[in-house]
Design a protein around this motif. Structure first.
Motif, PDB file in Angstrom:
ATOM      1  N   PRO A 142       3.402   4.573  -1.268  1.00 57.37           N
ATOM      2  CA  PRO A 142       3.156   5.707   0.445  1.00 57.37           C
ATOM      3  C   PRO A 142       1.644   5.348   0.019  1.00 57.37           C
ATOM      4  N   SER A 202       7.667  -2.822   4.044  1.00 56.16           N
ATOM      5  CA  SER A 202       8.423  -2.181   4.224  1.00 56.16           C
ATOM      6  C   SER A 202       8.292  -1.188   5.683  1.00 56.16           C
ATOM      7  N   LEU A 225       3.924  -6.399   7.074  1.00 62.80           N
ATOM      8  CA  LEU A 225       4.309  -7.871   6.963  1.00 62.80           C
ATOM      9  C   LEU A 225       4.521  -8.357   5.185  1.00 62.80           C
ATOM     10  N   ARG A 255       8.176   2.914   4.586  1.00 63.14           N
ATOM     11  CA  ARG A 255       7.421   3.527   3.752  1.00 63.14           C
ATOM     12  C   ARG A 255       5.685   2.857   4.563  1.00 63.14           C
ATOM     13  N   LEU A 282       3.336 -12.559  -4.328  1.00 60.49           N
ATOM     14  CA  LEU A 282       1.899 -11.140  -4.000  1.00 60.49           C
ATOM     15  C   LEU A 282       0.896 -11.964  -4.046  1.00 60.49           C
ATOM     16  N   GLY A 325       3.995  -9.664   2.309  1.00 61.71           N
ATOM     17  CA  GLY A 325       2.868  -9.948   1.841  1.00 61.71           C
ATOM     18  C   GLY A 325       2.676 -11.297   0.873  1.00 61.71           C
ATOM     19  N   THR A 326       3.828 -11.642   0.619  1.00 59.25           N
ATOM     20  CA  THR A 326       3.641 -12.543   0.336  1.00 59.25           C
ATOM     21  C   THR A 326       2.714 -14.193   1.088  1.00 59.25           C
ATOM     22  N   ALA A 370       1.056  -1.558  -0.057  1.00 55.87           N
ATOM     23  CA  ALA A 370      -0.045  -0.624   0.391  1.00 55.87           C
ATOM     24  C   ALA A 370       0.911   1.022   0.089  1.00 55.87           C
ATOM     25  N   ASP A 373       2.247  -2.769   4.260  1.00 58.45           N
ATOM     26  CA  ASP A 373       3.474  -2.814   2.836  1.00 58.45           C
ATOM     27  C   ASP A 373       4.694  -2.867   4.130  1.00 58.45           C
TER      28      ASP A 373
HETATM   29  C1  LIG Z   1       4.122   0.275  -6.375  1.00 58.66           C
HETATM   30  S1  LIG Z   1       4.328   0.454  -4.413  1.00 58.66           S
HETATM   31  C2  LIG Z   1       3.094   0.745  -4.279  1.00 58.66           C
HETATM   32  C3  LIG Z   1       2.251   1.985  -3.967  1.00 58.66           C
HETATM   33  C4  LIG Z   1       0.756   1.903  -3.261  1.00 58.66           C
HETATM   34  N1  LIG Z   1      -0.140   0.726  -3.751  1.00 58.66           N
HETATM   35  C5  LIG Z   1      -0.414   3.613  -3.832  1.00 58.66           C
HETATM   36  O1  LIG Z   1      -0.585   3.718  -4.675  1.00 58.66           O
HETATM   37  O2  LIG Z   1       0.529   4.130  -3.300  1.00 58.66           O
HETATM   38  C6  LIG Z   1       5.226  -1.455  -4.287  1.00 58.66           C
HETATM   39  C7  LIG Z   1       5.096  -1.367  -2.321  1.00 58.66           C
HETATM   40  O3  LIG Z   1       5.307  -2.673  -2.571  1.00 58.66           O
HETATM   41  C8  LIG Z   1       5.733  -2.658  -0.954  1.00 58.66           C
HETATM   42  N2  LIG Z   1       6.590  -4.256  -1.230  1.00 58.66           N
HETATM   43  C9  LIG Z   1       7.897  -4.396  -1.553  1.00 58.66           C
HETATM   44  N3  LIG Z   1       7.743  -5.982  -1.465  1.00 58.66           N
HETATM   45  C10 LIG Z   1       6.590  -6.508  -0.306  1.00 58.66           C
HETATM   46  C11 LIG Z   1       6.269  -8.033  -0.223  1.00 58.66           C
HETATM   47  N4  LIG Z   1       6.634  -8.905   0.128  1.00 58.66           N
HETATM   48  N5  LIG Z   1       5.038  -7.558   0.898  1.00 58.66           N
HETATM   49  C12 LIG Z   1       4.398  -6.251   0.478  1.00 58.66           C
HETATM   50  N6  LIG Z   1       4.405  -5.113   0.380  1.00 58.66           N
HETATM   51  C13 LIG Z   1       5.822  -4.845  -0.644  1.00 58.66           C
HETATM   52  C14 LIG Z   1       6.684  -1.944  -1.376  1.00 58.66           C
HETATM   53  O4  LIG Z   1       7.249  -1.771  -0.110  1.00 58.66           O
HETATM   54  C15 LIG Z   1       6.066  -0.813  -2.446  1.00 58.66           C
HETATM   55  O5  LIG Z   1       6.053   0.105  -1.576  1.00 58.66           O
END
Ligand SMILES: C[S@@+](CC[C@H](N)C(=O)[O-])C[C@H]1O[C@@H](n2cnc3c(N)ncnc32)[C@H](O)[C@@H]1O
Lengths: 367, 269
Positions: free
Chosen positions: A167, A189, A219, A192, A274, A221-222, A165, A187
């Motif tokens: 930023p 991170s 957490l 983030r 994911l 997400g996977t 989710a 998310d």
């Molecule tokens: C494309 S961005 C999301 C943008 C957000 N949905 C928005 O509209 O503002 C992808 C996000 O996935 C997160 N991310 C990366 N690996 C992840 C994981 N294993 N589980 C959950 N989130 C993850 C990253 O930290 C990043 O913030």
């Protein structure tokens, strides 16, 4: 001296460009040069209107020359081909294709407004101002990023999961519908996620951010499916990807830098995991929206195809692809869409409408 | 009354005396027709100040000596009436300087007819431009002559701007001096060159050559980029729509304006 130095180094942005030239010229053919120049030129923003703010009324924004692209559909539609129905704030569309068959009407999430300057207009938005409660009037984001949220079609009382989710642009758009029963925002991170909390605080009143309505987590997400499965009416899986526009314009934090090659190569696998987790998290009958901001077939269609296959194979979950065909037609005034995608829809950047890329594909869980 | 106004007007026209000791008869003797001679007086009256056109006779004489006919002399004076203010000795110096640069009779005549302003530019200014082209840009004597003949307005351009344009085309586009001279680079403004080049580059149709002068793709020739009108450029070279190029130019203008400080400080020196 200066000239030679810039030639000698291979910044991540040029590595990204080389990679895209090699893969996208084949995948996108004649469209690629137009998309390329748009990616390398200043992008356009949309102002996601904040229904919770008392500042900056729609009229003020409209006076500057922009308009809500979501309600501004179909004015140029040929009546013989398309019938657009607008019922209160809920937009639906029926489109008959060449055979005269009816495509199922597409329901879109209500109450979301996103303002954009017209095609070819390069005016920039001013930063949003806070109202007397400190809530900002609008959130600036890629206007095409609103489409996955619109297409998710949140309905009254739905429980919704936003798996990746931060930023928080799409989270904010989801909240604008004001129809969510319970929202889970995640998310992996931590930093983030903190940023996401700040965003929510700047746009959403405290009483809507209580524990009964909203849960925020950091957490992986996977692993979500192991914790909580068969639960959500709607799941947004907005995965990390090669962020094509960022990769060709910013050297900082660039996934094409040599040191991140491994991470980049693992992206499709992470995306697949994911999406599968999101599918498991959805309840039977629930809907999942997969989205990215890359043009890459391997990160888009291929991930969805594999997820459909593996969901059935490993979890016995049957899925149906929900047709998003009406979208390109409804919003053709605002965006350029890639033609003839066999799976999902994709906004492609164009200088006169420099939004995207945004890929989206919607799945319905049948079992 | 209207009548008296017309009368007054007529009187003032016919009594208008050009600020010159050049009688009508001398102009007719030079080969001008009556109407042409009238227009010659008009060109003189465009100049402000009492004795502004006092070198008219020597200027006209010098132009005829170059082999120009009355109608081209009239046309060039309409373009550049300031020529009447140039002393004969200066005019002769400037002409002989141009001859020394290799612009002999036929080309000198065409140059003056096409760009008469070249004769109001001090010899020193032209020498500086030539020096700049020879020493900073390493053009050959022959190329410098071609540049002056084909793109004479270069002599009034700001040399910092010129240097930037040259470096841009040499380093960013990888084009050598001979090609620049041959395809009249200096006829185009920096913005025209940059717009077209950047557009192609961002579309993936132009690459800066590496140290050995090599590129992965074949770059279009400078000639086909510059010496065509916009529609042809878009249709044949860029393969893009006019709408895209229009937005692109506006975006570039804003991009460059926002990073201008560096260029501005060069100009300030
Ligand atoms: C494309 S961005 C999301 C943008 C957000 N949905 C928005 O509209 O503002 C992808 C996000 O996935 C997160 N991310 C990366 N690996 C992840 C994981 N294993 N589980 C959950 N989130 C993850 C990253 O930290 C990043 O913030």
């Amino acid at each position: 001296g200066k000239w030679a130095a810039t030639l000698a180094k291979q910044p991540a942005t040029s590595l990204a460009l080389q990679h895209f030239d090699a893969t996208y010229s084949g995948q996108l053919g004649e469209l690629w040069p137009s998309i390329r120049v748009a990616l390398l030129s200043e992008k356009k923003y949309g102002a996601l209107f904040n229904n919770f703010s008392h500042e900056s009324t729609l009229a003020q924004l409209e006076a500057q020359g922009c308009r809500d692209f979501i309600s501004d559909t179909g004015t140029e539609a040929q009546p013989s081909e398309v019938a657009v129905e607008e019922e209160s704030n809920c937009v639906s569309i029926k489109k008959s294709d060449i055979d005269g068959q009816l495509l199922s009407p597409l329901q879109l999430s209500p109450h979301i407004k996103c303002l954009v300057f017209p095609r070819g207009d390069i005016t920039r938005f001013k930063p949003a101002r806070p109202d007397m409660y400190g809530l900002l009037g609008y959130y600036l984001m890629d206007a095409a990023s609103v489409l996955p949220v619109l297409a998710l079609d949140v309905q009254e009382g739905h429980s919704v999961l936003d798996l990746c989710a931060a930023p928080g642009g799409k989270t904010l758009a989801l909240l604008q519908t004001q129809s969510i029963g319970f929202l889970c925002v995640n998310d992996s991170s931590v930093s983030r996620t903190l940023r996401l909390r700040r965003v929510l605080r700047s746009f959403v009143p405290k009483q809507l951010l209580t524990d009964e309505k909203l849960h925020i987590s950091s957490l992986d997400g996977t692993k979500w499916g192991e914790v909580e499965s068969n639960t959500f009416d709607r799941v947004l899986v907005d995965v990390p990807c090669t962020t094509d526009r960022h990769s060709v314009t910013e050297d900082d934090n660039n996934i094409f830098s040599k040191s991140r090659t491994g991470e980049r190569r693992r992206l499709p696998q992470l995306q697949l995991e994911l999406l599968l987790a999101g599918i498991e998290a959805a309840c039977p009958g629930g809907e999942i929206l997969y989205s990215t901001c890359t043009l890459s077939q391997i990160q888009n269609q291929s991930v969805v195809e594999q997820a459909i296959f593996l969901a059935q194979e490993n979890h016995g979950i049957r899925l149906q692809v929900v047709d998003l065909k009406p979208l390109p037609h409804m919003f053709r005034k605002t965006f350029h869409f890639a033609p003839n995608l066999h799976l999902g829809e994709m906004v492609i950047p164009h200088l006169a409408a420099n939004f995207g890329p945004i890929y989206m594909c919607k799945l319905r869980r049948l079992s | 009354t209207l009548q008296s106004m017309q009368h007054n007007h007529k009187v003032s026209t016919s009594s208008r005396k050009p600020d010159t000791e050049l009688p009508l008869q001398s102009l007719l003797d030079m080969g001008f027709t009556d109407t042409q001679a009238e227009r010659v007086y008009d060109t003189m009256s465009k100049l402000k100040g009492g004795s502004a056109a006092k070198h008219a006779l020597s200027t006209l004489t010098a132009l005829f000596v170059l082999g120009l006919n009355p109608s081209s002399v009239l046309k060039l004076l309409e373009k550049c009436p300031e020529l009447y203010t140039v002393q004969d000795s200066q005019l002769q110096q400037r002409l002989s300087n141009l001859r020394k640069l290799g612009l002999v009779e036929g080309s000198l005549q065409r140059l003056v007819a096409h760009y008469p302003q070249i004769l109001i530019v001090p010899v020193k200014t032209i020498k500086n431009v030539v020096l700049f082209l020879r020493e900073k840009c390493l053009f050959t004597v022959q190329q410098v002559k071609d540049i002056l003949r084909e793109s004479p307005a270069i002599v009034v351009e700001n040399t910092d701007q010129l240097e930037y344009k040259f470096q841009y085309v040499y380093f960013r586009m990888g084009v050598k001096q001979a090609t620049m001279a041959k395809y009249k680079l200096f006829r185009f403004t920096l913005d025209e060159v940059r717009h077209r080049h950047c557009f192609l580059e961002r579309r993936g149709l132009y690459q800066t050559p590496d140290k050995r002068g090599q590129t992965v793709i074949i770059n279009p020739k400078l000639d086909t980029i510059l010496n065509v009108d916009q529609d042809t450029f878009l249709a044949d070279v860029a393969k893009a729509s006019a709408e895209e190029y229009d937005v692109f130019k506006r975006l570039m203008a804003r991009e460059w304006q926002e990073q201008e400080p560096q260029l501005g400080s060069i100009e300030a020196d």
